[in-house]
Structure formats: C-alpha cells, structure tokens
Design an enzyme around this catalytic site. Structure first.
Site, PDB file in Angstrom:
ATOM      1  N   GLY A  14      79.410 -18.098  35.915  1.00  0.00           N
ATOM      2  CA  GLY A  14      80.707 -17.474  36.214  1.00  0.00           C
ATOM      3  C   GLY A  14      81.810 -18.084  35.371  1.00  0.00           C
ATOM      4  O   GLY A  14      82.879 -18.428  35.866  1.00  0.00           O
ATOM      5  N   GLY A  15      81.556 -18.172  34.065  1.00  0.00           N
ATOM      6  CA  GLY A  15      82.527 -18.830  33.168  1.00  0.00           C
ATOM      7  C   GLY A  15      83.481 -17.880  32.484  1.00  0.00           C
ATOM      8  O   GLY A  15      84.250 -18.290  31.610  1.00  0.00           O
ATOM      9  N   SER A  16      83.449 -16.610  32.858  1.00  0.00           N
ATOM     10  CA  SER A  16      84.290 -15.629  32.146  1.00  0.00           C
ATOM     11  C   SER A  16      85.742 -15.645  32.599  1.00  0.00           C
ATOM     12  O   SER A  16      86.637 -15.250  31.847  1.00  0.00           O
ATOM     13  CB  SER A  16      83.716 -14.218  32.338  1.00  0.00           C
ATOM     14  OG  SER A  16      83.460 -13.971  33.705  1.00  0.00           O
ATOM     15  N   TYR A 157      81.835 -17.073  53.795  1.00  0.00           N
ATOM     16  CA  TYR A 157      82.217 -17.948  52.673  1.00  0.00           C
ATOM     17  C   TYR A 157      82.072 -19.420  53.081  1.00  0.00           C
ATOM     18  O   TYR A 157      81.510 -20.239  52.338  1.00  0.00           O
ATOM     19  CB  TYR A 157      83.659 -17.615  52.293  1.00  0.00           C
ATOM     20  CG  TYR A 157      84.186 -18.293  51.052  1.00  0.00           C
ATOM     21  CD1 TYR A 157      83.750 -17.899  49.787  1.00  0.00           C
ATOM     22  CD2 TYR A 157      85.151 -19.296  51.139  1.00  0.00           C
ATOM     23  CE1 TYR A 157      84.262 -18.510  48.643  1.00  0.00           C
ATOM     24  CE2 TYR A 157      85.662 -19.898  50.008  1.00  0.00           C
ATOM     25  CZ  TYR A 157      85.223 -19.503  48.754  1.00  0.00           C
ATOM     26  OH  TYR A 157      85.737 -20.107  47.624  1.00  0.00           O
ATOM     27  N   LYS A 161      79.665 -22.244  51.420  1.00  0.00           N
ATOM     28  CA  LYS A 161      80.246 -23.417  50.758  1.00  0.00           C
ATOM     29  C   LYS A 161      79.872 -24.714  51.470  1.00  0.00           C
ATOM     30  O   LYS A 161      79.805 -25.772  50.839  1.00  0.00           O
ATOM     31  CB  LYS A 161      81.779 -23.263  50.668  1.00  0.00           C
ATOM     32  CG  LYS A 161      82.220 -22.093  49.766  1.00  0.00           C
ATOM     33  CD  LYS A 161      81.727 -22.271  48.350  1.00  0.00           C
ATOM     34  CE  LYS A 161      82.310 -21.256  47.384  1.00  0.00           C
ATOM     35  NZ  LYS A 161      81.836 -21.441  46.001  1.00  0.00           N
TER      36      LYS A 161
HETATM   37  P1  NDP Z   1      87.197 -15.609  39.990  1.00  0.00           P
HETATM   38  O1  NDP Z   1      86.991 -14.423  40.861  1.00  0.00           O
HETATM   39  O2  NDP Z   1      88.461 -15.760  39.234  1.00  0.00           O
HETATM   40  O3  NDP Z   1      85.962 -15.727  38.953  1.00  0.00           O
HETATM   41  C1  NDP Z   1      84.654 -15.637  39.440  1.00  0.00           C
HETATM   42  C2  NDP Z   1      83.681 -15.849  38.322  1.00  0.00           C
HETATM   43  O4  NDP Z   1      82.347 -15.803  38.868  1.00  0.00           O
HETATM   44  C3  NDP Z   1      83.745 -14.765  37.269  1.00  0.00           C
HETATM   45  O5  NDP Z   1      83.444 -15.332  36.012  1.00  0.00           O
HETATM   46  C4  NDP Z   1      82.635 -13.807  37.703  1.00  0.00           C
HETATM   47  O6  NDP Z   1      82.076 -13.043  36.638  1.00  0.00           O
HETATM   48  C5  NDP Z   1      81.608 -14.791  38.213  1.00  0.00           C
HETATM   49  N1  NDP Z   1      80.664 -14.176  39.123  1.00  0.00           N
HETATM   50  C6  NDP Z   1      80.897 -13.637  40.342  1.00  0.00           C
HETATM   51  N2  NDP Z   1      79.757 -13.170  40.861  1.00  0.00           N
HETATM   52  C7  NDP Z   1      78.783 -13.424  39.957  1.00  0.00           C
HETATM   53  C8  NDP Z   1      77.384 -13.177  39.913  1.00  0.00           C
HETATM   54  N3  NDP Z   1      76.738 -12.555  40.902  1.00  0.00           N
HETATM   55  N4  NDP Z   1      76.701 -13.576  38.808  1.00  0.00           N
HETATM   56  C9  NDP Z   1      77.315 -14.194  37.787  1.00  0.00           C
HETATM   57  N5  NDP Z   1      78.632 -14.455  37.774  1.00  0.00           N
HETATM   58  C10 NDP Z   1      79.355 -14.064  38.844  1.00  0.00           C
HETATM   59  O7  NDP Z   1      86.951 -16.871  40.957  1.00  0.00           O
HETATM   60  P2  NDP Z   1      87.571 -18.350  40.904  1.00  0.00           P
HETATM   61  O8  NDP Z   1      87.642 -18.826  39.512  1.00  0.00           O
HETATM   62  O9  NDP Z   1      88.758 -18.394  41.769  1.00  0.00           O
HETATM   63  O10 NDP Z   1      86.421 -19.156  41.688  1.00  0.00           O
HETATM   64  C11 NDP Z   1      85.390 -19.880  41.010  1.00  0.00           C
HETATM   65  C12 NDP Z   1      84.646 -20.717  42.028  1.00  0.00           C
HETATM   66  O11 NDP Z   1      85.551 -21.605  42.678  1.00  0.00           O
HETATM   67  C13 NDP Z   1      83.982 -19.892  43.136  1.00  0.00           C
HETATM   68  O12 NDP Z   1      82.748 -20.445  43.491  1.00  0.00           O
HETATM   69  C14 NDP Z   1      84.966 -20.011  44.279  1.00  0.00           C
HETATM   70  O13 NDP Z   1      84.361 -19.833  45.526  1.00  0.00           O
HETATM   71  C15 NDP Z   1      85.455 -21.434  44.074  1.00  0.00           C
HETATM   72  N6  NDP Z   1      86.744 -21.713  44.694  1.00  0.00           N
HETATM   73  C16 NDP Z   1      87.891 -21.070  44.309  1.00  0.00           C
HETATM   74  C17 NDP Z   1      89.085 -21.367  44.900  1.00  0.00           C
HETATM   75  C18 NDP Z   1      90.361 -20.716  44.503  1.00  0.00           C
HETATM   76  O14 NDP Z   1      91.374 -21.010  45.166  1.00  0.00           O
HETATM   77  N7  NDP Z   1      90.414 -19.900  43.475  1.00  0.00           N
HETATM   78  C19 NDP Z   1      89.161 -22.363  45.976  1.00  0.00           C
HETATM   79  C20 NDP Z   1      87.925 -22.980  46.297  1.00  0.00           C
HETATM   80  C21 NDP Z   1      86.766 -22.665  45.666  1.00  0.00           C
HETATM   81  P3  NDP Z   1      82.734 -11.610  36.194  1.00  0.00           P
HETATM   82  O15 NDP Z   1      83.985 -11.976  35.426  1.00  0.00           O
HETATM   83  O16 NDP Z   1      81.731 -10.955  35.328  1.00  0.00           O
HETATM   84  O17 NDP Z   1      83.021 -10.876  37.467  1.00  0.00           O
END
Ligand code: NDP
Length: 249
Positions: A14-16, A157, A161
């Site tokens: 999920g690095g995009s 969720y 987690k």
């Molecule tokens: P975003 O929604 O901004 O980004 C999510 C990323 O995960 C995207 O790159 C997306 O890919 C990828 N992704 C989602 N589902 C899949 C899948 N099935 N297979 C492969 N890639 C996937 O989320 P955040 O950056 O906010 O969150 C990142 C992590 O941090 C998560 O695990 C989240 O639970 C955790 N987190 C976030 C918080 C926040 O406040 N933002 C707080 C606490 C934890 P694509 O672009 O293709 O959709």
C-alpha cells in the site's frame, strides 16, 4: 550504527498513497531500494516509483491485492529474484469500513479483517524463508491507536489492528533466533485520504483528545518506521510504538 539503509531492499505494501507513500519515499531517501504494492491507484504508484528512481534508488510498483495469499508469494519471489534479497517488509496496506455493530454487515467485517490482518499473515509468511536465507530482516506492521483503545463504530478495524499486534509478538518470538525482528507502529490521527472521509466534528474531537493538540503527518510515522528498519533498533523486537501525539496513553 546509524539510520542508513544503504544496500538494503524494502517492500512497502500500500505504498501508492498516504502513510505508505511517505514511508517508501523516506526509506529511499535514506539509501534503500524500495518496492511498493498497491491495489488500484496505477498513476499514483507510478509517481512514487519515479520519485524513488529520481533519488538514485531501484524501485518497483507492483499491482497486487494484499488480501490474496498467492499474490503475496509472487510479489516476494519477484523482488528476491530481481534484487537477490529482501531486508525490510512494511505491512502498511489498510482500509476502514466503519459502522456500529448493530449495522455492520458481514462484508464490512470481512473486508477489513482480510485487508488489514490476513494481508499481514500473507506477506510475513512469504518473507520468512527469504529473510532466514538472508540471515535477518526487519518487519514493521502498521497498526493504529484504535487497536489499543478501541473505538465506537470501528469494531472491525480495531479487531484487525489489535490482532496484528498479537500476530507480531508471536512472529517475533518464532523468528528472533534467525535474527528477524518484527515490530508494530501504531499511528494516531494522521492526515491522509483515509481521514479525509471523517466529518469535521469527529476531527475536532480527535484533536481535543490528542495531548499534542494536532493531527500527525505521514512523515512523522515514516521516521519511526525508518528507525525500526535501521540498525539503530537492532535490539528491539515485538514492540509497539505509538505515534499519536499522546492520544492513547
Ligand atoms: P490511504 O487510504 O491513504 O492509503 C491506503 C493504501 O493502502 C493505498 O496505497 C492503497 O492502494 C493500499 N491498499 C488498500 N487496500 C489494499 C489492498 N487490498 N491491497 C494492496 N494495497 C491496498 O491510507 P493511510 O495512508 O491513511 O493508511 C495507511 C495505513 O496506516 C493503514 O494500515 C491504516 O489503517 C493505518 N493508519 C492510518 C491512520 C490515519 O490516521 N491515516 C491512523 C492509524 C493507522 P490504492 O492506492 O491502490 O488504493
């Protein structure tokens, strides 16, 4: 010992976008070759790949649904064949499908557990043998303060987690003798597209509950991941580090 990841290879799931993107770029800034996976954001993933290459590092952007067990094996095989080894795995891919228990559908439950928890099993299992062959590695799993404190409307969720914290400790105990470390980073409220979905009132109350009084930045999570990926943390395993402005203390 220092923070340098010179000569190391990294995979960020999920690095995009969001936190995963910030992690990928910061680890590349510190000398790592970085592969990312993503689900559907082809353009965003290509941009991250280009940015990593502009830093002089090797990069890969692989479209792979983290829920899929076989695809995780294929991703790890591709990286270890092309780059010979994988030193660091960051399990970051995650989603929310919020609802109160009384209204939560089976689909909402399953999607979140599969994406946030099963994915961690998929990738952590797939890297175990290559990391053993490589005589070590560092795995960093991205949890959330919600996994520590719980949150109304996020039982799916929170379960995913919290589950990954138990998984990480078990994994750390199983593989410590092979010099493979596994740790958790638990962010609080970090501004990304995921949190854009929250309404203003919820955001204000989150800020009020945060002793440091503000939302966090994705780079503030990335810098903790960098520390756990580097040799500076070589005696730390099975730990959970909150990056939450004090929210869950
Ligand atoms: P975003 O929604 O901004 O980004 C999510 C990323 O995960 C995207 O790159 C997306 O890919 C990828 N992704 C989602 N589902 C899949 C899948 N099935 N297979 C492969 N890639 C996937 O989320 P955040 O950056 O906010 O969150 C990142 C992590 O941090 C998560 O695990 C989240 O639970 C955790 N987190 C976030 C918080 C926040 O406040 N933002 C707080 C606490 C934890 P694509 O672009 O293709 O959709």
């Amino acid at each position: 010992m220092n923070l340098s990841l010179e000569g190391k290879t990294v995979l960020v799931t999920g690095g995009s976008r969001g936190i995963g993107r910030a992690i990928a770029l910061m680890l590349a800034d510190n000398g790592a070759d970085v592969a990312i996976t993503f689900r559907s954001s082809v353009d965003a993933a290509d941009e991250v790949k280009k940015l990593i290459e502009e830093k002089g590092q090797r990069a890969k952007a692989i479209q792979a649904d983290a829920v899929n067990f076989d695809s995780a094996q294929e991703v790890i095989t591709e990286i270890t064949e092309d780059w010979e080894k994988l030193d660091v795995l960051v399990n970051n891919a995650g989603i929310t499908r919020d609802n109160l228990i009384l209204r939560m559908s089976e689909e909402q439950w399953d999607q979140v557990i599969d994406t946030n928890l099963k994915s961690i099993f998929n990738y952590s299992k797939a890297v175990a043998k290559p990391m053993m062959r490589n005589r070590g590695g560092s795995i960093i799993n991205i949890s959330s303060v919600v996994g520590i404190s719980g949150n109304a409307g996020q039982s799916n969720y929170a379960a995913s987690k919290a589950g990954l914290i138990g998984f990480t400790k078990s994994y750390a105990k199983e593989l410590a003798s092979r010099n493979i470390r596994a740790n958790v980073v638990a962010p609080g409220y970090i501004t990304t597209e995921m949190t854009d979905e929250l309404d203003e009132k919820v955001l204000e109350s989150i800020k009020e509950e945060t002793p440091l009084g503000r939302a966090g930045d994705a780079d503030e999570v990335a810098s903790t991941v960098l520390f756990l990926a580097s040799d500076l943390s070589e005696y730390i395993t099975g730990e959970t580090i909150r990056v939450d402005g004090g929210m869950a203390m």
